[in-house]
Design a protein around this motif. Structure first.
Motif, mmCIF file in Angstrom:
data_model
loop_
_atom_site.group_PDB
_atom_site.id
_atom_site.type_symbol
_atom_site.label_atom_id
_atom_site.label_comp_id
_atom_site.label_asym_id
_atom_site.label_seq_id
_atom_site.Cartn_x
_atom_site.Cartn_y
_atom_site.Cartn_z
ATOM 1 N N GLY A 102 -10.047 116.277 30.630
ATOM 2 C CA GLY A 102 -8.875 117.139 30.831
ATOM 3 C C GLY A 102 -7.737 116.403 31.507
ATOM 4 N N LEU A 103 -8.071 115.562 32.479
ATOM 5 C CA LEU A 103 -7.032 114.783 33.162
ATOM 6 C C LEU A 103 -6.379 113.778 32.219
ATOM 7 C CD1 LEU A 103 -8.790 114.152 36.588
ATOM 8 C CD2 LEU A 103 -6.879 115.699 36.118
ATOM 9 N N ILE A 104 -7.170 113.154 31.383
ATOM 10 C CA ILE A 104 -6.610 112.206 30.406
ATOM 11 C C ILE A 104 -5.709 112.936 29.426
ATOM 12 C CG2 ILE A 104 -7.197 110.690 28.467
ATOM 13 C CD1 ILE A 104 -9.711 109.886 30.130
ATOM 14 N N ALA A 105 -6.149 114.086 28.936
ATOM 15 C CA ALA A 105 -5.329 114.862 28.000
ATOM 16 C C ALA A 105 -4.020 115.286 28.652
ATOM 17 C CB ALA A 105 -6.108 116.083 27.512
ATOM 18 N N ALA A 106 -4.084 115.717 29.917
ATOM 19 C CA ALA A 106 -2.869 116.116 30.622
ATOM 20 C C ALA A 106 -1.919 114.932 30.774
ATOM 21 C CB ALA A 106 -3.215 116.696 31.992
ATOM 22 N N ALA A 107 -2.444 113.755 31.081
ATOM 23 C CA ALA A 107 -1.600 112.564 31.216
ATOM 24 C C ALA A 107 -0.930 112.216 29.900
ATOM 25 C CB ALA A 107 -2.440 111.391 31.717
ATOM 26 N N VAL A 108 -1.647 112.352 28.799
ATOM 27 C CA VAL A 108 -1.064 112.075 27.480
ATOM 28 C C VAL A 108 0.061 113.050 27.190
ATOM 29 C CG1 VAL A 108 -1.536 112.123 24.993
ATOM 30 C CG2 VAL A 108 -3.127 110.973 26.542
ATOM 31 N N VAL A 109 -0.152 114.334 27.467
ATOM 32 C CA VAL A 109 0.883 115.341 27.212
ATOM 33 C C VAL A 109 2.114 115.084 28.068
ATOM 34 C CG1 VAL A 109 1.436 117.799 27.466
ATOM 35 C CG2 VAL A 109 -0.719 117.103 26.403
ATOM 36 N N VAL A 110 1.905 114.784 29.346
ATOM 37 C CA VAL A 110 3.047 114.510 30.237
ATOM 38 C C VAL A 110 3.788 113.258 29.776
ATOM 39 C CG1 VAL A 110 3.676 113.822 32.588
ATOM 40 C CG2 VAL A 110 2.090 115.710 32.224
ATOM 41 N N GLY A 111 3.051 112.212 29.421
ATOM 42 C CA GLY A 111 3.689 110.983 28.948
ATOM 43 C C GLY A 111 4.481 111.196 27.675
ATOM 44 N N ALA A 112 3.929 111.960 26.734
ATOM 45 C CA ALA A 112 4.640 112.239 25.481
ATOM 46 C C ALA A 112 5.885 113.075 25.748
ATOM 47 C CB ALA A 112 3.713 112.953 24.497
ATOM 48 N N GLY A 113 5.756 114.052 26.623
ATOM 49 C CA GLY A 113 6.915 114.886 26.970
ATOM 50 C C GLY A 113 8.010 114.063 27.623
ATOM 51 N N HIS A 114 7.630 113.181 28.525
ATOM 52 C CA HIS A 114 8.604 112.317 29.186
ATOM 53 C C HIS A 114 9.309 111.431 28.159
ATOM 54 C CE1 HIS A 114 10.473 109.771 32.156
ATOM 55 N NE2 HIS A 114 9.901 108.709 31.613
ATOM 56 N N GLU A 115 8.550 110.844 27.226
ATOM 57 C CA GLU A 115 9.120 109.979 26.195
ATOM 58 C C GLU A 115 10.126 110.744 25.331
ATOM 59 O OE1 GLU A 115 9.907 106.502 24.258
ATOM 60 O OE2 GLU A 115 8.677 106.759 26.044
ATOM 61 N N LEU A 116 9.786 111.978 24.965
ATOM 62 C CA LEU A 116 10.704 112.796 24.148
ATOM 63 C C LEU A 116 11.993 113.094 24.910
ATOM 64 C CD1 LEU A 116 8.214 115.261 22.464
ATOM 65 C CD2 LEU A 116 9.503 113.420 21.362
ATOM 66 N N LEU A 117 11.881 113.383 26.198
ATOM 67 C CA LEU A 117 13.076 113.663 26.997
ATOM 68 C C LEU A 117 13.968 112.436 27.104
ATOM 69 C CD1 LEU A 117 11.694 115.872 29.890
ATOM 70 C CD2 LEU A 117 13.272 116.558 28.079
ATOM 71 N N VAL A 118 13.363 111.265 27.327
ATOM 72 C CA VAL A 118 14.132 110.027 27.438
ATOM 73 C C VAL A 118 14.862 109.742 26.138
ATOM 74 C CG1 VAL A 118 13.916 107.515 27.691
ATOM 75 C CG2 VAL A 118 12.716 109.045 29.270
ATOM 76 N N ARG A 119 14.191 109.888 24.997
ATOM 77 C CA ARG A 119 14.833 109.651 23.699
ATOM 78 C C ARG A 119 15.969 110.618 23.448
ATOM 79 N NH1 ARG A 119 9.941 108.384 19.461
ATOM 80 N NH2 ARG A 119 9.224 106.495 20.493
ATOM 81 N N ARG A 120 15.778 111.866 23.823
ATOM 82 C CA ARG A 120 16.809 112.896 23.618
ATOM 83 C C ARG A 120 18.046 112.572 24.443
ATOM 84 N NH1 ARG A 120 14.677 118.809 23.805
ATOM 85 N NH2 ARG A 120 13.747 118.148 21.857
ATOM 86 N N ARG A 121 17.871 112.091 25.675
ATOM 87 C CA ARG A 121 19.002 111.749 26.534
ATOM 88 C C ARG A 121 19.792 110.565 25.988
ATOM 89 N NH1 ARG A 121 16.166 112.313 32.431
ATOM 90 N NH2 ARG A 121 16.039 114.557 32.396
ATOM 91 N N TRP A 122 19.099 109.567 25.405
ATOM 92 C CA TRP A 122 19.790 108.405 24.848
ATOM 93 C C TRP A 122 20.590 108.767 23.612
ATOM 94 C CZ3 TRP A 122 20.818 104.052 27.166
ATOM 95 C CH2 TRP A 122 20.033 103.645 28.239
ATOM 96 N N ARG A 123 20.098 109.729 22.837
ATOM 97 C CA ARG A 123 20.817 110.134 21.611
ATOM 98 C C ARG A 123 22.032 110.979 21.941
ATOM 99 N NH1 ARG A 123 15.894 112.176 17.841
ATOM 100 N NH2 ARG A 123 14.851 110.170 17.672
ATOM 101 N N GLY A 124 21.889 111.839 22.934
ATOM 102 C CA GLY A 124 22.927 112.817 23.186
ATOM 103 C C GLY A 124 23.820 112.399 24.242
#
Length: 124
Positions: A102-124
């Motif tokens: 569960g902890l590994i899955a949570a880390a993956v979700v948080v990491g993916a969410g962070h990556e999506l936010l960073v990409r969105r900020r660079w585009r916009g």
């Protein structure tokens, strides 16, 4: 059980299958009052077991877990040096992997969410 007790049981504890010869339960209640005058009451149920184990050890065990019934086998882990109280053996099935998984899955979700936010900020 304290973490030291757990460490000792993991290092030198012996697993044995015993038969529950006798089981009694008791409830101990304590009351305390804090400095603000708030009173609280706490009750704990203890289960006292008399065991029939190969070699005669351990002969008794007390736990807060309702671990077994009279006439039935019970897996027990005990310290052969007798310094740590015996306890019901812990299951080592797949459920032990739920927390780390569960902890590994949570880390993956948080990491993916962070990556999506960073990409969105660079585009916009």
């Amino acid at each position: 059980m304290t973490s030291f007790d757990g460490w000792v049981q993991e290092r030198r504890g012996l697993d044995v299958t015993c038969t529950v010869l006798k089981k009694e339960s008791r409830v101990e209640t304590s009351t305390s009052t804090n400095s603000s005058g708030y009173t609280s009451t706490h009750s704990t149920t203890y289960y006292d077991y008399r065991l029939g184990c190969p070699g005669g050890r351990p002969a008794t065990m007390t736990t807060t877990t309702n671990a077994g019934n009279v006439g039935r086998p019970l897996q027990v882990v005990y310290d052969p040096a007798g310094r740590i109280d015996p306890e019901p053996a812990r299951d080592t099935d797949a459920t032990d992997l739920w927390v780390p998984g569960g902890l590994i899955a949570a880390a993956v979700v948080v990491g993916a969410g962070h990556e999506l936010l960073v990409r969105r900020r660079w585009r916009g």
